[in-house]
Design a protein around this motif. Structure first.
Motif, short mmCIF file in Angstrom:
data_model
loop_
_atom_site.label_atom_id
_atom_site.label_comp_id
_atom_site.label_asym_id
_atom_site.label_seq_id
_atom_site.Cartn_x
_atom_site.Cartn_y
_atom_site.Cartn_z
N LEU A 182 0.83 -1.21 0.00
CA LEU A 182 0.00 0.00 0.00
C LEU A 182 0.86 1.26 0.00
CD1 LEU A 182 -2.95 -0.91 2.42
CD2 LEU A 182 -2.78 -1.19 -0.05
N VAL A 183 1.96 1.24 0.74
CA VAL A 183 2.88 2.39 0.75
C VAL A 183 3.46 2.60 -0.65
CG1 VAL A 183 5.13 3.17 1.61
CG2 VAL A 183 3.42 2.32 3.21
N THR A 184 3.94 1.54 -1.27
CA THR A 184 4.53 1.63 -2.61
C THR A 184 3.52 2.18 -3.61
OG1 THR A 184 6.05 -0.18 -2.18
CG2 THR A 184 5.55 0.28 -4.48
N THR A 185 2.31 1.65 -3.57
CA THR A 185 1.27 2.10 -4.51
C THR A 185 0.92 3.55 -4.27
OG1 THR A 185 0.41 -0.15 -4.63
CG2 THR A 185 -1.05 1.60 -5.37
N LEU A 186 0.73 3.94 -3.02
CA LEU A 186 0.36 5.32 -2.72
C LEU A 186 1.47 6.29 -3.11
CD1 LEU A 186 -1.60 7.37 -1.60
CD2 LEU A 186 -0.76 6.85 0.71
N GLN A 187 2.72 5.94 -2.86
CA GLN A 187 3.83 6.82 -3.25
C GLN A 187 3.76 7.14 -4.74
OE1 GLN A 187 7.08 4.38 -1.83
NE2 GLN A 187 7.45 5.71 -0.06
N ARG A 188 3.53 6.13 -5.54
CA ARG A 188 3.45 6.33 -6.99
C ARG A 188 2.25 7.19 -7.37
NH1 ARG A 188 0.78 2.92 -9.97
NH2 ARG A 188 1.14 1.15 -8.58
N LEU A 189 1.15 7.03 -6.65
CA LEU A 189 -0.09 7.74 -7.00
C LEU A 189 -0.12 9.18 -6.51
CD1 LEU A 189 -2.67 4.87 -6.46
CD2 LEU A 189 -1.64 5.67 -8.59
N LEU A 190 0.88 9.60 -5.76
CA LEU A 190 0.94 11.00 -5.32
C LEU A 190 1.61 11.90 -6.37
CD1 LEU A 190 1.83 10.58 -1.55
CD2 LEU A 190 -0.39 11.12 -2.57
N ALA A 191 2.07 11.32 -7.46
CA ALA A 191 2.71 12.11 -8.51
C ALA A 191 1.71 13.10 -9.11
CB ALA A 191 3.24 11.18 -9.61
N PRO A 192 2.17 14.29 -9.47
CA PRO A 192 1.27 15.30 -10.06
C PRO A 192 0.58 14.76 -11.32
CG PRO A 192 3.41 16.26 -9.55
CD PRO A 192 3.55 14.78 -9.33
N GLY A 193 -0.70 15.04 -11.42
CA GLY A 193 -1.46 14.63 -12.60
C GLY A 193 -1.89 13.17 -12.61
N GLU A 194 -1.61 12.43 -11.56
CA GLU A 194 -1.99 11.02 -11.48
C GLU A 194 -3.52 10.92 -11.39
OE1 GLU A 194 -2.60 7.37 -11.49
OE2 GLU A 194 -0.47 7.88 -11.60
N PRO A 195 -4.19 10.23 -12.34
CA PRO A 195 -5.66 10.24 -12.37
C PRO A 195 -6.34 9.23 -11.44
CG PRO A 195 -4.82 9.03 -14.25
CD PRO A 195 -3.61 9.55 -13.52
N HIS A 196 -5.60 8.30 -10.88
CA HIS A 196 -6.24 7.21 -10.14
C HIS A 196 -6.38 7.53 -8.65
CE1 HIS A 196 -6.07 4.87 -13.77
NE2 HIS A 196 -4.78 5.07 -13.87
N TRP A 197 -7.08 8.63 -8.38
CA TRP A 197 -7.16 9.08 -7.00
C TRP A 197 -8.01 8.15 -6.13
CZ3 TRP A 197 -11.83 10.28 -4.82
CH2 TRP A 197 -12.90 10.52 -5.69
N ARG A 198 -8.96 7.43 -6.72
CA ARG A 198 -9.77 6.50 -5.92
C ARG A 198 -8.91 5.35 -5.38
NH1 ARG A 198 -13.31 8.32 -9.77
NH2 ARG A 198 -15.28 9.15 -8.98
N VAL A 199 -7.97 4.89 -6.19
CA VAL A 199 -7.05 3.86 -5.71
C VAL A 199 -6.16 4.44 -4.62
CG1 VAL A 199 -5.17 2.30 -6.38
CG2 VAL A 199 -7.10 2.67 -7.94
#
Length: 194
Positions: A134-151
């Motif tokens: 979960l930490v690894t996935t969230l780190q990646r999803l905090l990038a600017p413009g990342e569309p998968h905010w629900r994940v």
């Protein structure tokens, strides 16, 4: 075969009945008591997806590990309802391979659009793989413009439920995110320590 007629099973059979389009196999697979017959559905060629899903769900809920591979494939399906049913059965299956498989699906950058249910499953499993994935996935999803905010939100909420201090840095990084900030603050409040 002792099947638990829970709400998820009723939902599954109601959803699959129109897909079966009157096939006599449908009623048979709903009612059959022989796990061997269900297991054959998973390996026989030319079986429709609805039949494989029904067989895998029933076997998984009964703790039969022959359902594992089919359920993992369904967990990463484009149809969210199939993912929900697969996650439900995987929890009941209690196969030691499940956390690793869910972590692989959750952290696969090419499949992020389908990662919501693997993320939620990792939270429910509370396995050693859960927090790192979960930490690894969230780190990646905090990038600017990342569309998968629900994940990303599911990761934040999951880390709050797991209440592991290893999540503190990534949850702190999520605080400024407009869609994640409130959940990140709540998750941080659940962590031990400071």
């Amino acid at each position: 075969m002792d099947d638990v007629m829970d709400e998820e099973f009723r939902s599954l059979v109601d959803r699959l009945e129109p897909e079966a389009a009157g096939s006599p196999q449908y009623a048979r697979l709903v009612a059959v008591a022989d796990p061997e017959e269900l297991a054959r559905v998973l390996v026989e060629p030319h079986r429709p997806l609805w039949a494989r899903e029904l067989a895998a769900f029933r076997l998984g809920c009964a703790g039969d590990r022959r359902a594992f591979e089919a359920l993992v494939l369904l967990l990463n399906h484009r149809d969210p309802e199939r993912c929900v049913s697969a996650a439900h059965a995987l929890v009941r299956l209690n196969d030691p391979r499940t956390p690793r498989a869910a972590a692989a699906l959750a952290t696969n950058a090419l499949r992020t659009a389908y990662a919501l249910h693997p993320v939620r499953l990792l939270t429910d499993l509370r396995a050693p793989e859960s927090v790192p994935a979960l930490v690894t996935t969230l780190q990646r999803l905090l990038a600017p413009g990342e569309p998968h905010w629900r994940v990303a939100l599911a990761c934040v909420e999951g880390l709050g439920r797991l209440a592991d201090d290893r999540a503190r840095p990534v949850l702190t990084a999520a605080l400024p995110h407009p869609r994640l900030g409130t959940a990140a603050a709540d998750a941080l409040s659940r962590l031990p320590g400071r």
